[in-house]
Design a protein around this motif. Sequence first.
Motif, PDB file in Angstrom:
ATOM      1  N   ALA A   1       0.863  -1.186   0.000  1.00 53.31           N
ATOM      2  CA  ALA A   1       0.000   0.000   0.000  1.00 53.31           C
ATOM      3  C   ALA A   1       0.891   1.225   0.000  1.00 53.31           C
ATOM      4  O   ALA A   1       2.122   1.118   0.099  1.00 53.31           O
ATOM      5  N   VAL A   2       0.268   2.392  -0.128  1.00 53.23           N
ATOM      6  CA  VAL A   2       1.010   3.654  -0.110  1.00 53.23           C
ATOM      7  C   VAL A   2       0.289   4.645   0.798  1.00 53.23           C
ATOM      8  O   VAL A   2      -0.922   4.543   1.014  1.00 53.23           O
ATOM      9  N   GLY A   3       1.045   5.608   1.314  1.00 53.47           N
ATOM     10  CA  GLY A   3       0.462   6.688   2.098  1.00 53.47           C
ATOM     11  C   GLY A   3       0.640   8.005   1.369  1.00 53.47           C
ATOM     12  O   GLY A   3       1.743   8.312   0.903  1.00 53.47           O
ATOM     13  N   LEU A   4      -0.443   8.761   1.234  1.00 51.72           N
ATOM     14  CA  LEU A   4      -0.400  10.047   0.538  1.00 51.72           C
ATOM     15  C   LEU A   4      -0.905  11.150   1.453  1.00 51.72           C
ATOM     16  O   LEU A   4      -1.887  10.970   2.172  1.00 51.72           O
ATOM     17  N   SER A   5      -0.250  12.294   1.369  1.00 44.91           N
ATOM     18  CA  SER A   5      -0.649  13.427   2.201  1.00 44.91           C
ATOM     19  C   SER A   5      -0.874  14.676   1.350  1.00 44.91           C
ATOM     20  O   SER A   5      -1.969  14.934   0.879  1.00 44.91           O
TER      21      SER A   5
END
Length: 222
Positions: free
Chosen positions: A177-181
């Motif tokens: 998965a990835v984390g985006l801000s």
Amino acid sequence: MSEKSWLKLLQQYRAIAVIRAATFELGYEMAKAVARGGIHLIEITWNSDRPEDLIDILRSDLPQCTIGTGTLLNQGDLHRAIAAGAQFLFTPHAEPALIQVAAASGVPIIPGALSPTEIVTAWHAGANCVKVFPISAVGGPHYIQSLHGPLGHIPLIPTGGVNLQNAIYFLKAGAIAVGLSGDLFPKKLIADQDWDAISDQARILTLSIQNFNNKEISCSGN
């Protein structure tokens, strides 16, 4: 939440919206906006305004979402986050004591690490996944691809450099998965309180992930 259930959520939704909000009201609207766009995993950073209250109300108002927290730096923060009902926990660093506390509570913890040594150390300490942070400093998707060969058994979540354009490339490289801000929440859209535009951005990402997952299923079935 069991580790198996957490990994299943990651494999289904793939993207975590990371919200760092200066006010409780902004954080609430940001979370609702990405939820409308189809993002079901939402992280409220612990240095947001009133994170405990925000986690509590979002769990009530967005029952379809899994609400966690991040930027946890010490055991005091960790205990408060667990008490507030955070459903997953991110730290920017890998501290075995924090990992052990989270493991004992049954809440998934994802510590931050960067080098192979740090990643393996965090995994052996009991991490449920490892956050590769900041990914922009070490080559982006190519770094994840390089790690995936020897460390493919460790679920990796890159953050700190993931955007709408490269998110799928991280998944193709082997990230779970990835984390985006910032890319999900452009400053101008936040200032204008253009929540529909933020929902649209989340929807674009969600559709890309659905296509990626469908191709993965198709390939595994062949």
